[in-house]
Design a protein around this motif. Structure first.
Motif, mmCIF file in Angstrom:
data_model
loop_
_atom_site.group_PDB
_atom_site.id
_atom_site.type_symbol
_atom_site.label_atom_id
_atom_site.label_comp_id
_atom_site.label_asym_id
_atom_site.label_seq_id
_atom_site.Cartn_x
_atom_site.Cartn_y
_atom_site.Cartn_z
ATOM 1 N N ASP A 149 0.825 -1.205 0.000
ATOM 2 C CA ASP A 149 0.000 0.000 0.000
ATOM 3 C C ASP A 149 0.860 1.257 0.000
ATOM 4 O OD1 ASP A 149 -2.472 -1.390 0.082
ATOM 5 O OD2 ASP A 149 -2.146 -1.789 2.205
ATOM 6 N N VAL A 150 1.993 1.188 0.698
ATOM 7 C CA VAL A 150 2.909 2.332 0.724
ATOM 8 C C VAL A 150 3.514 2.549 -0.662
ATOM 9 C CG1 VAL A 150 5.051 3.230 1.706
ATOM 10 C CG2 VAL A 150 3.424 1.999 3.164
ATOM 11 N N LEU A 151 4.003 1.471 -1.266
ATOM 12 C CA LEU A 151 4.631 1.575 -2.578
ATOM 13 C C LEU A 151 3.617 1.929 -3.659
ATOM 14 C CD1 LEU A 151 6.961 -1.577 -2.393
ATOM 15 C CD2 LEU A 151 7.449 0.761 -1.669
ATOM 16 N N ARG A 152 2.379 1.535 -3.458
ATOM 17 C CA ARG A 152 1.325 1.783 -4.441
ATOM 18 C C ARG A 152 1.084 3.282 -4.658
ATOM 19 N NH1 ARG A 152 -3.203 -1.261 -6.710
ATOM 20 N NH2 ARG A 152 -4.051 0.227 -8.203
ATOM 21 N N ILE A 153 1.372 4.095 -3.644
ATOM 22 C CA ILE A 153 1.148 5.539 -3.761
ATOM 23 C C ILE A 153 1.940 6.097 -4.930
ATOM 24 C CG2 ILE A 153 1.508 7.769 -2.624
ATOM 25 C CD1 ILE A 153 1.019 6.320 0.050
ATOM 26 N N SER A 154 3.197 5.691 -5.049
ATOM 27 C CA SER A 154 4.039 6.181 -6.138
ATOM 28 C C SER A 154 3.538 5.667 -7.486
ATOM 29 C CB SER A 154 5.488 5.760 -5.912
ATOM 30 O OG SER A 154 6.338 6.324 -6.866
ATOM 31 N N PHE A 155 3.125 4.409 -7.539
ATOM 32 C CA PHE A 155 2.597 3.841 -8.784
ATOM 33 C C PHE A 155 1.346 4.594 -9.237
ATOM 34 C CE2 PHE A 155 -0.514 0.999 -10.778
ATOM 35 C CZ PHE A 155 0.203 0.568 -11.890
ATOM 36 N N ASP A 156 0.446 4.875 -8.322
ATOM 37 C CA ASP A 156 -0.823 5.520 -8.682
ATOM 38 C C ASP A 156 -0.632 6.916 -9.252
ATOM 39 O OD1 ASP A 156 -2.367 3.345 -8.029
ATOM 40 O OD2 ASP A 156 -2.774 4.017 -5.975
ATOM 41 N N ARG A 157 0.500 7.561 -8.953
ATOM 42 C CA ARG A 157 0.746 8.910 -9.457
ATOM 43 C C ARG A 157 1.410 8.916 -10.830
ATOM 44 N NH1 ARG A 157 -1.942 12.903 -6.475
ATOM 45 N NH2 ARG A 157 -2.064 12.173 -4.318
ATOM 46 N N LEU A 158 1.733 7.771 -11.363
ATOM 47 C CA LEU A 158 2.277 7.697 -12.716
ATOM 48 C C LEU A 158 1.177 7.940 -13.730
ATOM 49 C CD1 LEU A 158 4.422 4.431 -12.362
ATOM 50 C CD2 LEU A 158 5.285 6.781 -12.300
ATOM 51 N N ASP A 159 1.543 8.417 -14.933
ATOM 52 C CA ASP A 159 0.521 8.513 -15.977
ATOM 53 C C ASP A 159 0.278 7.126 -16.562
ATOM 54 O OD1 ASP A 159 2.276 7.932 -18.142
ATOM 55 O OD2 ASP A 159 2.774 10.039 -18.420
ATOM 56 N N SER A 160 -0.703 7.007 -17.445
ATOM 57 C CA SER A 160 -1.155 5.677 -17.884
ATOM 58 C C SER A 160 -0.056 4.885 -18.583
ATOM 59 C CB SER A 160 -2.380 5.815 -18.800
ATOM 60 O OG SER A 160 -2.074 6.607 -19.931
ATOM 61 N N ASP A 161 0.696 5.523 -19.481
ATOM 62 C CA ASP A 161 1.753 4.800 -20.184
ATOM 63 C C ASP A 161 2.891 4.414 -19.244
ATOM 64 O OD1 ASP A 161 0.410 4.859 -22.562
ATOM 65 O OD2 ASP A 161 1.552 6.514 -23.429
ATOM 66 N N GLU A 162 3.214 5.273 -18.285
ATOM 67 C CA GLU A 162 4.253 4.954 -17.309
ATOM 68 C C GLU A 162 3.841 3.758 -16.460
ATOM 69 O OE1 GLU A 162 5.834 9.590 -16.856
ATOM 70 O OE2 GLU A 162 4.534 8.695 -15.338
ATOM 71 N N LYS A 163 2.560 3.685 -16.109
ATOM 72 C CA LYS A 163 2.071 2.523 -15.357
ATOM 73 C C LYS A 163 2.237 1.250 -16.169
ATOM 74 C CE LYS A 163 -1.421 4.954 -12.582
ATOM 75 N NZ LYS A 163 -2.873 5.185 -12.400
ATOM 76 N N GLU A 164 1.854 1.307 -17.454
ATOM 77 C CA GLU A 164 1.965 0.115 -18.296
ATOM 78 C C GLU A 164 3.427 -0.298 -18.444
ATOM 79 O OE1 GLU A 164 -0.544 -1.569 -19.040
ATOM 80 O OE2 GLU A 164 -2.145 -0.114 -18.676
ATOM 81 N N ALA A 165 4.313 0.688 -18.617
ATOM 82 C CA ALA A 165 5.742 0.378 -18.737
ATOM 83 C C ALA A 165 6.252 -0.283 -17.462
ATOM 84 C CB ALA A 165 6.529 1.659 -19.036
ATOM 85 N N PHE A 166 5.849 0.241 -16.306
ATOM 86 C CA PHE A 166 6.257 -0.340 -15.027
ATOM 87 C C PHE A 166 5.772 -1.786 -14.916
ATOM 88 C CE2 PHE A 166 5.176 -1.321 -10.582
ATOM 89 C CZ PHE A 166 6.427 -1.189 -9.995
#
Length: 657
Positions: free
Chosen positions: A357-374
């Motif tokens: 849940d802590v790490l998810r905060i950073s993921f949720d702030r990425l834009d859509s393409d950055e999330k897919e790349a991650f």
């Protein structure tokens, strides 16, 4: 920072002994109000400084001049005027590390902000070396135990860098659990690690170690490395089977002054390894937590006054976990809006019971393409070549390096230098971040499958064929029956089929009638495919459905492929046909059919293959087949440098033209 022998020299020491810089590999000159450049010049006048890296760190703005040893780096640090230049600092550190590696200082890479490392590691280092000195006839084993994200790997790297030079040989197995799991469903994961140990301790190539199964590997380890005094680190071990295959043979064969260090979350692992000493790794204390967070969030040792209170609350919510402090600090970096900070704090406190849940905060702030790349990296691209990863991401999302830099700046990925080829960099990721990303796929996305378990879960769903973005399989493991209905996988971007030759034979004999990857993908259309890597592919020709015009990366090592229609792959950038013993023809009889985008070509083969039935009869009449013993990768020349395939071969350095 890296556990090196660092010496602080003042003017008196240097003038008193003009030879004290002779053995220095790197010189760092800090220029400030109390130490100007003229004083450094005076100190160096009678001291030889041959071919050193000289880095000037100027605390404030002070000039250098051409009469001094040419610096590789010059950077200014003035926290009153500007924040710390992290990019420039990392470039300097990486250059220094690369230089030390070139000069036989085997380093485990740079640590951005080594807060508290010296304090945390010095006791462990001293204890290990004391035990080695008192040992006469046995290998010493030590355990570092602690929860995920607490800094075990960072500590192990620091200790390794500090003491490895005191041993005849050394080996660091980074992320052992992940390396074994990524290649498991057989024993190839453990076998690969066994091969790497042999190669490192005997100074050979890992491919030279003839190990075909885990049991044979244990016998080879027991017999080949006898009496070598070595330092071995097994990072992130979670299975007793790993100890049996890797640690136990070494304990019975290495020299008596050897040390094995194991990092793990499970106390039982180090207990079963009969550890001499076990160190419980604690959370960072308040001051260390503040320092680590401030450097990542502000690039300064102290926060701005208006963010000091909320910073204290964020630090407290991270509970002394270095990974959380780094990720949240990097997430907040560059944003001075107090409301944004307050919102992030609420999310952090809401999810503080679980690190995901802590790490998810950073993921949720990425834009859509950055999330897919991650998510692509989490599932398929960890330990992959950075350049190939950029090719893939650019093909999918229009940007490769930009997305990688964003993820790296947020501490969601790392890069490291390939241990076998110092010119190449690979993608790294903390196992907690990887597991968090895969948790998102399992619980929410359901559009990627990276092993047998997730394939069985996800591929049986009704909409799997229309939503699947990535798939990694073993060639010997059958797919769910639902896959027989597939005609098209329109969103599939990456397909990886791995090979275990021994399992291939036994499974195909025992389970005839089941559907394997080679059965499914002979006919399925994958028009959106950007990355195709199939080890040991049974096809003599590339199936039409896999012949996507969007392909950027194509690899068919150890395959039965005879022909590759390069003219039908106009965007191809990387082609690996190593050890394809039946290969007869590449469609390269003229530059018009050679993809202008192609940057990398691998045609590496064993010498004994040249007289086989394939042997490349035609890339202009054996022109490229005469000396395919060259190193794996070759940069293609620019189009204006060649006028025929003969020129291409000459550019590669192939003889007999």
């Amino acid at each position: 920072m890296h556990g090196l022998d660092v010496r602080l020299l003042n003017e008196d020491k240097l003038l008193g002994d003009s030879t004290c810089l002779q053995d220095a590999k790197v010189i760092l000159c800090v220029i400030s109000k109390s130490f100007r450049l003229g004083e450094f010049k005076r100190m160096c006048r009678n001291a030889a400084i041959p071919s050193k890296i000289v880095s000037y760190v100027s605390y404030g703005s002070y000039p250098t001049d051409e009469s001094m040893p040419k610096p590789v780096f010059k950077m200014e640090v003035d926290f009153e005027k500007a924040e710390f230049n992290k990019k420039q600092f990392k470039s300097m550190v990486n250059e220094v590390v690369q230089t030390l590696n070139e000069r036989s200082e085997e380093m485990m890479g740079a640590i951005d902000f080594p807060v508290g490392l010296a304090q945390r590691s010095s006791h462990i280092e001293c204890s290990i070396l004391d035990c080695v000195l008192s040992s006469e006839n046995s290998v010493q084993c030590f355990g570092l135990v602690g929860m995920g994200g607490i800094g075990k790997t960072t500590l192990a790297r620091s200790i390794f860098n500090k003491i490895h030079s005191q041993f005849e040989r050394s080996f660091f197995s980074l992320n052992t659990r992940a390396e074994v799991q990524e290649k498991d469903k057989g024993t190839s994961g453990l076998v690969d690690v066994q091969k790497k140990i042999i190669a490192k301790l005997l100074n050979n190539r890992s491919d030279d170690a003839k190990i075909y199964n885990e049991e044979q590997g244990k016998m080879v380890l027991s017999s080949k490395v006898k009496h070598i005094n070595a330092l071995i680190v097994f990072d992130d071990v979670d299975d007793g089977r790993h100890l049996e295959a890797l640690c136990e043979p070494l304990q019975s064969s290495l020299g008596p002054k050897s040390v094995i260090i194991i990092t793990t979350r499970d106390q039982k692992i180090v207990d079963s390894a009969k550890s001499t000493m076990i160190f419980d790794i604690e959370r960072l204390d308040e001051e260390m937590s503040k320092s680590l967070f401030y450097w990542h969030a502000f690039m300064k040792p102290k926060p701005p006054a208006d963010l000091e209170n909320v910073s204290q609350s964020v630090i407290k919510a991270c509970q002394g976990l270095p990974l959380s402090l780094k990720i949240i600090g990097s997430h907040l970096y560059g944003n001075s809006d107090r409301e944004y900070w307050a919102e992030s704090l609420k999310l952090l406190e809401k999810g503080k019971k679980g690190i995901f849940d802590v790490l998810r905060i950073s993921f949720d702030r990425l834009d859509s393409d950055e999330k897919e790349a991650f998510l692509d990296i989490c599932c398929f691209l960890i330990n992959e070549d950075v350049e190939l990863t950029c090719m893939f991401l650019n093909a999918c999302y229009g940007m490769g390096k930009t997305h990688l830099n964003t993820l790296k700046n947020k501490c969601l990925i790392t890069t490291y230098v390939d241990e076998d080829d110092g010119r190449r960099s690979r993608i790294g990721m903390h196992d907690q971040l990887r597991d968090m990303g895969r948790h998102i796929i399992r619980e929410e996305r359901r559009d990627r499958a990276w092993d047998e378990e997730t394939a069985n879960e996800i591929l049986q769903e009704r909409n799997a064929s229309s939503s699947l973005r990535g798939l990694s399989l073993w060639s010997h493991i059958p797919l769910p029956e639902d896959a027989s209905d597939w005609t098209s996988l329109p969103r599939l971007r990456i397909l990886v089929v791995k090979r275990d030759p021994w399992r291939d034979m036994t499974h195909l004999q025992a389970e005839r009638g089941r559907l394997y990857p080679q059965d499914i993908f002979r006919n399925v259309r994958c028009g959106g495919l950007r990355w195709l890597r199939w080890e040991g592919a049974p096809f003599e020709e590339l199936p039409q459905g896999l012949c996507s015009t969007n392909l950027r990366v194509l690899g068919f090592r150890w395959s039965e492929i005879r022909e590759v229609p390069t003219a039908s792959l106009p965007n191809l950038q990387h082609l690996d046909l190593s050890l394809c013993y039946k290969l007869k023809r590449l469609d390269m009889t003229g530059l018009s059919s050679l993809p202008t985008t192609l940057e990398r070509l691998s045609l590496n083969m064993h010498y004994e293959m040249y007289d086989t039935e394939g042997s490349l009869e035609s890339v202009e009449d054996v022109s490229l087949a005469t000396k395919l013993k060259r190193p794996h990768y070759h940069e293609l020349p620019k189009a204006e440098e060649v006028s025929s395939p003969r020129d291409i071969a000459r550019k590669f350095g192939f003889g007999g033209m």
